[in-house]
Every structure is written in structure tokens, then in C-alpha cells.
Design a protein around this motif. Structure first.
Motif, mmCIF file in Angstrom:
data_model
loop_
_atom_site.group_PDB
_atom_site.id
_atom_site.type_symbol
_atom_site.label_atom_id
_atom_site.label_comp_id
_atom_site.label_asym_id
_atom_site.label_seq_id
_atom_site.Cartn_x
_atom_site.Cartn_y
_atom_site.Cartn_z
ATOM 1 N N ASP A 139 12.476 0.286 12.104
ATOM 2 C CA ASP A 139 13.439 0.115 11.019
ATOM 3 C C ASP A 139 12.679 0.135 9.698
ATOM 4 O OD1 ASP A 139 15.280 -0.970 9.095
ATOM 5 O OD2 ASP A 139 16.395 -1.892 10.735
ATOM 6 N N ALA A 140 13.167 0.907 8.734
ATOM 7 C CA ALA A 140 12.497 0.998 7.437
ATOM 8 C C ALA A 140 12.455 -0.334 6.712
ATOM 9 C CB ALA A 140 13.193 2.037 6.558
ATOM 10 N N LEU A 169 13.916 -2.954 1.408
ATOM 11 C CA LEU A 169 13.386 -1.622 1.672
ATOM 12 C C LEU A 169 12.224 -1.301 0.738
ATOM 13 C CD1 LEU A 169 13.758 1.175 3.083
ATOM 14 C CD2 LEU A 169 15.306 1.758 1.203
ATOM 15 N N PHE A 170 12.398 -1.567 -0.553
ATOM 16 C CA PHE A 170 11.337 -1.278 -1.515
ATOM 17 C C PHE A 170 10.131 -2.204 -1.303
ATOM 18 C CE2 PHE A 170 14.575 0.443 -4.833
ATOM 19 C CZ PHE A 170 14.687 1.609 -4.096
ATOM 20 N N ALA A 171 10.383 -3.445 -0.921
ATOM 21 C CA ALA A 171 9.282 -4.374 -0.670
ATOM 22 C C ALA A 171 8.429 -3.907 0.505
ATOM 23 C CB ALA A 171 9.820 -5.776 -0.406
ATOM 24 N N LEU A 182 1.230 5.635 -3.983
ATOM 25 C CA LEU A 182 2.466 6.114 -4.588
ATOM 26 C C LEU A 182 3.610 6.142 -3.582
ATOM 27 C CD1 LEU A 182 1.182 9.217 -6.619
ATOM 28 C CD2 LEU A 182 1.387 6.838 -7.391
ATOM 29 N N PHE A 183 4.782 5.742 -4.050
ATOM 30 C CA PHE A 183 6.033 5.891 -3.316
ATOM 31 C C PHE A 183 6.877 6.850 -4.133
ATOM 32 C CE2 PHE A 183 10.280 3.616 -2.276
ATOM 33 C CZ PHE A 183 10.549 4.513 -1.250
ATOM 34 N N THR A 238 9.953 -5.239 -7.611
ATOM 35 C CA THR A 238 9.145 -5.239 -6.395
ATOM 36 C C THR A 238 7.658 -5.245 -6.710
ATOM 37 O OG1 THR A 238 10.893 -4.026 -5.242
ATOM 38 C CG2 THR A 238 8.735 -4.005 -4.223
ATOM 39 N N GLY A 239 7.277 -4.773 -7.884
ATOM 40 C CA GLY A 239 5.875 -4.727 -8.255
ATOM 41 C C GLY A 239 5.350 -3.329 -8.512
#
Length: 268
Positions: A139-140, A169-171, A182-183, A238-239
Motif C-alpha cells: 500500500d502506498a 501518502l506524501f509522508a 526528489l518526488f 510534509t517537509g
């Protein structure tokens, strides 16, 4: 429907009345013959824009589906690429496709000296690096990885997450990246209010809300809930530090702005 090799209307209806996971298990064998797969021109535009931001050793495709994003990472990362999805059917289709591509590339390389056409084919296949490819079912929102990736991507999956789920999700995307990692993901410009596309997406989301109100299990897929200002705020909380890069190869709107931009979120 869509193409002779694509799903029938009945198959799509069964998928739409299933859970997200089971629905994609059912759709997986024919998914690449539908408009739901990210178009190659989008994938190519992302590769061209991200490549100067590297180099990258390791990459992760979040919600990889049948592996289109893994193909992007195989062109950008030198050591290891991982595709993660919670649909076993999609992962099986992705692994089969990846194996087929590797076999075709090997055959092209072996026959490169036979003819000019074989040489051209081998040259095209050489764009892929020698990175190892792995497929992981997860799970993402609970990615089972340490911070080992330089680059994470995602294509066309964010509509499967409700706005309240995005911080988690972003965390998790932040947690699996190395410092400086990078995301990235493409984000189309919103359609003009009142345009045919605007009403089509509005109608789809409305029908999906009604479906989920009347039928269980839910199938979460909404096109109008992933809004850029909110997404940038959540990434910052999220940072991540973020920037937007235009994808000019995908065209421009009448006002000159790009039809699609690349969100680049960096873990500091």
C-alpha cells in the motif's frame, strides 16, 4: 471498448462495481489498451525534464500499475528501480511486460550487426540503463522501504486517494527518499470552467460519488480533488521544498501557460 484488444463495456462495469484492488486485478491484462495508461508523450516529456536534475542511482514508482513509470525510471536510474502497487494483477502484468521488453532489447542487441534497422532498434533500446528492476506489492500509504531512493515518481494514481489521505501518502514518499531525493509527478492544468472537459470530469466525479453512496465496496477515483495549491501546501507541510517545471512538449494553453507542469518536491 477503446481498442479491439481493450476491455468490453461489461468488463469495465464489473471493474467499476468492484473494490479498487479487485477492480484493477480484473482490468490489468487489458489496462495498456485503455486511455487510462499514461501516454508515452507524457512519459517522454518527464524523462527529458528530470534527466538534468540527476544523476540518480535508485528509483521508486509509487502505484506503478502496469509499469509505465518504471520505464521512465529505467531511463534515469543506474542501479535499482522498484515498482510498488497493491494490485497483484497489475504487478503481474508489469513484470510480464518488463520481461518482454528485456528479451526484445537483448534480441535487438544480438542482431545489431545484421542490418541497419536492427542497429537502429538496438540504439533505441540502449536508452534503458542496466538497473535491476523489482516489483513489490504494498500500500502506498505504508511503503515498506528505508530512505534508499534518489527519485520517486507517480503517474495518474492520486485520484485513488481521498484528500484526507494525502498527508500520509506524501509522508511515506518523503520517508523513502534519501536527503536531497526528489518526488516528481506531472500535473495537467485544470480545464477551463464550462469547457467540455470540465463538464466531463465534473460528471464523472459526481457519478463516482453517487456510486460510492449506493454501492460497496467503494471505488475511489476522483479527477477534481487533486488541486495544485492544496497539494503544494501539503508537500511543504510534509517537509518538501517544491518547484514547478513546465513540460512545454505537451503544448500550451491559449494564454501561453503550459498544459502540463512537473511538480518537483525535494527532501532536504
Amino acid at each position: 471498448m477503446f481498442t479491439p484488444q481493450g476491455p468490453t463495456l461489461r468488463e469495465l462495469a464489473v471493474q467499476a462495481l468492484s473494490s479498487i484492488e479487485h477492480g484493477y486485478d480484473l482490468l490489468a491484462p487489458k489496462f495498456d489498451h485503455t486511455p487510462f495508461r499514461t501516454p508515452d508523450q507524457v512519459l517522454d516529456a518527464v524523462v527529458r525534464t528530470v534527466r538534468p536534475l540527476g544523476p540518480f542511482a535508485t528509483g521508486l514508482d509509487i502505484c506503478c500499475g502496469t509499469g509505465a513509470g518504471v520505464g521512465v525510471l529505467r531511463r534515469l536510474c543506474d542501479e535499482r528501480v522498484v515498482g510498488v502497487d497493491f494490485s497483484a494483477g497489475m504487478l503481474a502484468a508489469a513484470a510480464a511486460s518488463s520481461s518482454g521488453s528485456a528479451s526484445a532489447a537483448s534480441a535487438a542487441a544480438a542482431s545489431a550487426s545484421a542490418s541497419a534497422s536492427a542497429s537502429a532498434s538496438a540504439s533505441a533500446s540502449a536508452e534503458f540503463t542496466s538497473a535491476a528492476v523489482d516489483w513489490v506489492r504494498a500500500d502506498a500509504r505504508a511503503l515498506p522501504f528505508a530512505p534508499v531512493f534518489d527519485l520517486a515518481v507517480s503517474f495518474g494514481a492520486f485520484g485513488h486517494f481521498l484528500p484526507a489521505e494525502r498527508p500520509v501518502l506524501f509522508a511515506r514518499a518523503h520517508a523513502v527518499l534519501r536527503p536531497g531525493g526528489l518526488f516528481v509527478f506531472p500535473l495537467p492544468a485544470p480545464p477551463r470552467v464550462g469547457s467540455p472537459l470540465y463538464w466531463a470530469l465534473w460528471g464523472f466525479d459526481s457519478a463516482m460519488r453517487l456510486r460510492n453512496l449506493l454501492w460497496h465496496p467503494r471505488f475511489v477515483m476522483y479527477y477534481r480533488t487533486f488541486r495544485l495549491p492544496e497539494v503544494l501546501d501539503e508537500l511543504a507541510r510534509t517537509g518538501f521544498t517544491t518547484e514547478l517545471l513546465p513540460l512545454p512538449d505537451l503544448g500550451r494553453r491559449p494564454d501561453g501557460s503550459p498544459r502540463c507542469a512537473l511538480v518537483v518536491a525535494r527532501r532536504e
